[in-house]
Scaffold this active site. Structure first.
Site, PDB file in Angstrom:
ATOM      1  N   LYS A  34      -7.879  57.505  54.636  1.00  0.00           N
ATOM      2  CA  LYS A  34      -9.069  56.629  54.629  1.00  0.00           C
ATOM      3  C   LYS A  34      -8.591  55.209  54.873  1.00  0.00           C
ATOM      4  CE  LYS A  34     -11.738  54.927  50.703  1.00  0.00           C
ATOM      5  NZ  LYS A  34     -12.586  55.334  49.560  1.00  0.00           N
ATOM      6  N   GLU A  89     -17.955  55.214  54.936  1.00  0.00           N
ATOM      7  CA  GLU A  89     -18.365  55.076  53.534  1.00  0.00           C
ATOM      8  C   GLU A  89     -18.943  53.695  53.279  1.00  0.00           C
ATOM      9  OE1 GLU A  89     -15.034  56.027  51.055  1.00  0.00           O
ATOM     10  OE2 GLU A  89     -15.936  55.227  49.225  1.00  0.00           O
ATOM     11  N   LYS A  98     -17.818  59.324  41.883  1.00  0.00           N
ATOM     12  CA  LYS A  98     -16.850  58.699  40.972  1.00  0.00           C
ATOM     13  C   LYS A  98     -17.439  58.748  39.573  1.00  0.00           C
ATOM     14  CE  LYS A  98     -14.992  55.229  44.188  1.00  0.00           C
ATOM     15  NZ  LYS A  98     -15.152  53.819  44.616  1.00  0.00           N
ATOM     16  N   GLY A 118     -11.911  57.409  44.042  1.00  0.00           N
ATOM     17  CA  GLY A 118     -10.880  56.952  43.111  1.00  0.00           C
ATOM     18  C   GLY A 118     -11.064  55.490  42.773  1.00  0.00           C
TER      19      GLY A 118
END
Ligand code: SMG
Ligand code: MG
Length: 371
Positions: A161, A214, A263, A291
């Site tokens: 990513k 995202e 998350k 994360g």
């Protein structure tokens, strides 16, 4: 379960290298570790609120304050508490999801330890290892980011990513695709750095066959994300915008996302995270585990969550050494591009007392009034 004592430890862990996103640059991770003590044992939680309020409105001292004033006292006054009862008990306090999540996590850990059951079994996991993705920060030059990606791929990471922002998007993505080919799993994360006016620019990312983009827009701009979803071929994934199962359901109904980043801290805990998993599964929306540079505590819980059946994309669940030379638990290591899901009771890991003591910068505790 009766809660006798709650301890909050502020910790500071140096990062192995600075982590830059569109929100800013971090050199160390500041976090809050929660320990609850019951007559039969203890449980551990981690609060993912950052040092500042750039990712969300929560920040570590704020989380500590609301825990001490408003969240821990009702738990200590309750005759008996279960993890499932924590959110209803704290419903009178608006927001503060990361603080609530940390407390619920510690109670869930204590509860599952008392049954000898793992987080994975308690949450409904169906795998004993999860594929590991890595989040690569914004860097000073394109060759630098290509080198970093080469290093992570050599270690075995299954998905890359790239953090992006205006001025750092097409060039790094193109360079990584050119160097490593079309077969690597590649996605980007903007942390809300773009506006609706950037739609035509972002459409140029469609050429690179990304898994997803995202959170391109502001967290409150669900309609903007829905419009973008109609104009891009690249699937839209939401992170910051999804704060509950209800907001996930709304975003899906509006067509604002094709994929959801889950998350636990952002949504108020592992139990709400599981509800988001379920809502998305029912709508045919894949999810993956995000994360927040967790220590081994949060990493253990996230690995368990990511082993649920609708977590079909690799998560931002890297090995401990992606961020830390020394983790506060036994480190998570990459094996064949995967992390093992802990199978011991509760989180299956606990802080190493000497390391925890070394990284602690402040401690506070609250105790039950009467025995
Ligand atoms: O734990 O590997 C990790 C971090 C992954 O990029 C990551 N997290 O928006 O998804 C995200 C960011 C938030 C943390 S930086 C503020
Ligand atoms: Mg994100």
């Amino acid at each position: 379960m009766r809660i006798e004592r709650v301890e909050l430890r502020r910790i500071s862990l140096p990062l192995v290298s600075p982590f830059r996103t569109s929100l800013g640059i971090e050199y160390e991770r500041t976090a809050l570790v929660v320990r609850v003590t019951t007559p039969d044992g203890e449980g551990w939680g981690e609060c993912v609120a950052g040092a500042d309020a750039s990712y969300s409105s929560e920040y570590v001292e704020g989380a500590e304050d609301v825990l001490l004033r408003h969240l821990v006292p009702p738990l200590l006054s309750a005759e008996s508490v279960t993890a499932a009862a924590v959110a209803p008990l704290l419903a009178g306090v608006k927001g503060h999801r990361m603080a609530k999540a940390a407390l619920e996590m510690a109670v869930l850990d204590a509860e599952l330890r008392s049954y000898g059951m793992s987080f994975a079994a308690g949450l409904g996991a169906v795998a004993d290892r999860v594929p590991s993705g890595v989040s690569v920060g914004i860097m000073d030059s394109v060759p630098e980011v290509v080198d970093a990606v080469a290093g992570y791929l050599a270690q075995g990471y299954r998905r890359i990513k790239l953090k992006i922002e205006p001025g750092w998007d097409l060039a790094p993505v193109r360079a990584v695709r050119e160097r490593f080919g079309d077969d690597i799993l590649l996605q980007v994360d903007a942390n809300a750095a773009y506006t609706r006016a950037d739609a035509r620019h972002l459409a140029q990312l469609d050429a690179f066959d990304l898994l997803l983009i995202e959170q391109p827009l502001d967290e409150e701009d669900l309609l903007g994300h829905a419009a973008l979803a109609r104009s891009l071929r690249t699937p839209i994934c939401l992170d910051e915008s999804v704060v509950s199962a209800r907001s996930a359901a709304d975003a899906i109904a509006l067509g604002a996302c094709h994929i959801v980043n889950v998350k636990p801290g952002r949504v108020g805990g592992y139990l709400e995270a599981r509800r988001i998993h379920d809502v998305c599964a029912a709508s045919g929306i894949p999810v993956w585990c995000g994360g927040m540079l967790e220590t081994g505590l949060g990493r253990a819980g996230n690995a368990a969550l990511a082993a649920l059946p609708n977590f079909t994309l690799p998560g931002d669940i890297s090995a401990s050494d992606r961020y830390y030379a020394t983790d506060i638990t036994e480190p998570f290591v990459l094996r064949d591009g995967h992390l093992d899901v802990p199978s011991g009771p509760g989180l299956g890991v606990a802080p190493l007392p000497a390391v925890l003591a070394e990284v602690t910068t402040a401690v506070s505790e609250l105790r039950r009034d009467r025995p």
